[in-house]
Design a protein around this motif. Sequence first.
Motif, short mmCIF file in Angstrom:
data_model
loop_
_atom_site.label_atom_id
_atom_site.label_comp_id
_atom_site.label_asym_id
_atom_site.label_seq_id
_atom_site.Cartn_x
_atom_site.Cartn_y
_atom_site.Cartn_z
N ARG A 55 0.81 -1.18 0.08
CA ARG A 55 -0.03 0.21 0.08
C ARG A 55 0.77 1.50 -0.05
NH1 ARG A 55 -3.19 -2.40 4.17
NH2 ARG A 55 -1.89 -1.29 5.78
N GLU A 56 1.99 1.01 0.89
CA GLU A 56 2.75 2.54 1.10
C GLU A 56 3.83 2.75 0.15
OE1 GLU A 56 4.24 2.12 4.73
OE2 GLU A 56 2.26 2.14 5.91
N GLN A 57 4.16 1.65 -0.72
CA GLN A 57 5.40 1.73 -1.76
C GLN A 57 5.08 1.24 -3.13
OE1 GLN A 57 8.17 2.92 -0.56
NE2 GLN A 57 7.42 2.93 1.64
N HIS A 58 5.61 1.56 -4.05
CA HIS A 58 5.60 1.25 -5.39
C HIS A 58 6.82 0.22 -5.74
CE1 HIS A 58 2.12 3.73 -5.89
NE2 HIS A 58 2.94 4.82 -5.92
N LEU A 59 6.56 -0.99 -5.12
CA LEU A 59 7.49 -2.03 -5.19
C LEU A 59 7.38 -3.05 -6.52
CD1 LEU A 59 7.36 -3.25 -1.45
CD2 LEU A 59 8.90 -1.72 -2.39
N THR A 60 8.54 -3.53 -6.98
CA THR A 60 8.51 -4.28 -8.00
C THR A 60 8.86 -5.89 -7.52
OG1 THR A 60 10.85 -3.82 -8.68
CG2 THR A 60 9.02 -2.59 -9.72
N THR A 61 9.60 -5.76 -6.39
CA THR A 61 10.22 -7.03 -5.85
C THR A 61 10.22 -6.95 -4.57
OG1 THR A 61 11.52 -7.53 -7.95
CG2 THR A 61 12.06 -8.87 -5.89
N ILE A 62 9.48 -8.00 -3.77
CA ILE A 62 9.74 -8.12 -2.44
C ILE A 62 10.57 -9.39 -1.93
CG2 ILE A 62 8.73 -8.64 -0.33
CD1 ILE A 62 6.32 -7.27 -1.29
N ASP A 63 11.77 -9.23 -1.73
CA ASP A 63 12.80 -10.52 -1.24
C ASP A 63 12.34 -10.81 0.27
OD1 ASP A 63 13.93 -10.47 -3.57
OD2 ASP A 63 15.28 -8.88 -3.02
N CYS A 83 0.57 -14.00 0.64
CA CYS A 83 1.32 -12.85 0.33
C CYS A 83 1.65 -12.72 -0.93
CB CYS A 83 2.63 -12.87 1.32
SG CYS A 83 2.10 -12.47 3.19
N ARG A 84 2.05 -13.98 -1.43
CA ARG A 84 2.41 -13.96 -2.82
C ARG A 84 1.38 -13.28 -4.00
NH1 ARG A 84 2.20 -17.09 -7.31
NH2 ARG A 84 3.82 -17.19 -8.67
N ALA A 85 0.06 -13.98 -3.61
CA ALA A 85 -1.24 -13.55 -4.37
C ALA A 85 -1.38 -12.14 -4.53
CB ALA A 85 -2.16 -14.34 -3.94
N GLU A 86 -1.09 -11.52 -2.96
CA GLU A 86 -1.42 -10.20 -3.23
C GLU A 86 -0.22 -9.42 -3.81
OE1 GLU A 86 -3.18 -6.92 -0.10
OE2 GLU A 86 -3.36 -8.98 0.37
N ALA A 87 0.89 -9.56 -3.75
CA ALA A 87 1.87 -9.04 -4.44
C ALA A 87 1.92 -9.11 -6.09
CB ALA A 87 3.38 -9.86 -4.06
N VAL A 88 1.45 -10.36 -6.29
CA VAL A 88 1.52 -10.65 -7.82
C VAL A 88 0.01 -9.75 -8.34
CG1 VAL A 88 0.62 -12.35 -9.65
CG2 VAL A 88 2.39 -12.92 -7.88
N ALA A 89 -0.83 -9.63 -7.60
CA ALA A 89 -2.26 -8.71 -7.94
C ALA A 89 -1.64 -7.42 -8.06
CB ALA A 89 -3.17 -8.91 -6.81
N ARG A 90 -0.82 -7.12 -7.47
CA ARG A 90 -0.29 -5.59 -7.45
C ARG A 90 1.10 -5.23 -8.41
NH1 ARG A 90 -1.82 -2.07 -2.83
NH2 ARG A 90 -3.62 -3.29 -1.90
#
Length: 186
Positions: A55-63, A83-90
Amino acid sequence: MDLERPHHPPDARSAPLGIRTLLTDDHTRAELILTGEADRSTAPRLHEAIRRLLREQHLTTIDLNASALTILDLSGLRGLLRCRAEAVARGCRLVLISPGPAVLTVLRISGLLEWFGLPPSAGPPTTAAPAPRPAPGHDEIIARSEALRRAAVETRARARDMRADNEARHQRIQAARYAPGAAPPA
């Protein structure tokens, strides 16, 4: 990396899940350093930490640095998948880096190594469970569907023939019972 945000909420039911967040200077990549246990009581905190980052950042990758994660149970795995599903959705990749043996074993048994950016041969082999069967391919699914359809057609035809045979038998019995000169039923 310019931002460190510790996140260590207490929980009496399990070892606390430590989450330390590091962001790159351009805020497009984050590393979450996980310590402790990812289980039923701590997985929601990991999910909330990832949601907050997204929500707070415009991330391309989370390690997710899982080198100090000592336990990953089914609830923890389910949390990672959420977490993965939410990240992929964004539009963000979620990758596990440096997973320890406990995490590798769970991911290998569940067949999810590649879902988290790990090679299928990551870590030492385990004898805890057989390797999961690969999902059938499109052609195999079509072939199975056709075989089931043919079997259903054959079963309906046999049922229709059996009904016709039973009806014919019933008519013969009735005809023999009430034929002229036949003894009336008792």
